[in-house]
Design a protein around this motif. Sequence first.
Motif: not given
Length: 96
Positions: A21-28
């Motif tokens: 989730c943290a990785h996806l938030e950074n990508c977003l």
Amino acid sequence: MRQAWELDTNRKLLDESQMNCAHLENCLHEAREEAQTHLFAADRRASEYSALRASAVKMRGLFERLRSCVNAQGMTGFVESLRSLAQSLGKFVPDF
């Protein structure tokens, strides 16, 4: 013993899910910043195009007026048309 193993497995899955989730938030966040940059660039190009188009329309109008001077009947008509065009050019300030 089995419960402890399941609890440990579930905890590992939860940790992995949180990292995903943290990785996806950074990508977003990165994608939003990139989209904003592209939007600003597109807005700037649209503004430049509009200014260039307005200048081209003005220039076309002036060339049409010059053509009418050249096509004016007789020398007097040509001189008067050219004088009128010259006076209006004195007021014309190009945008480019």
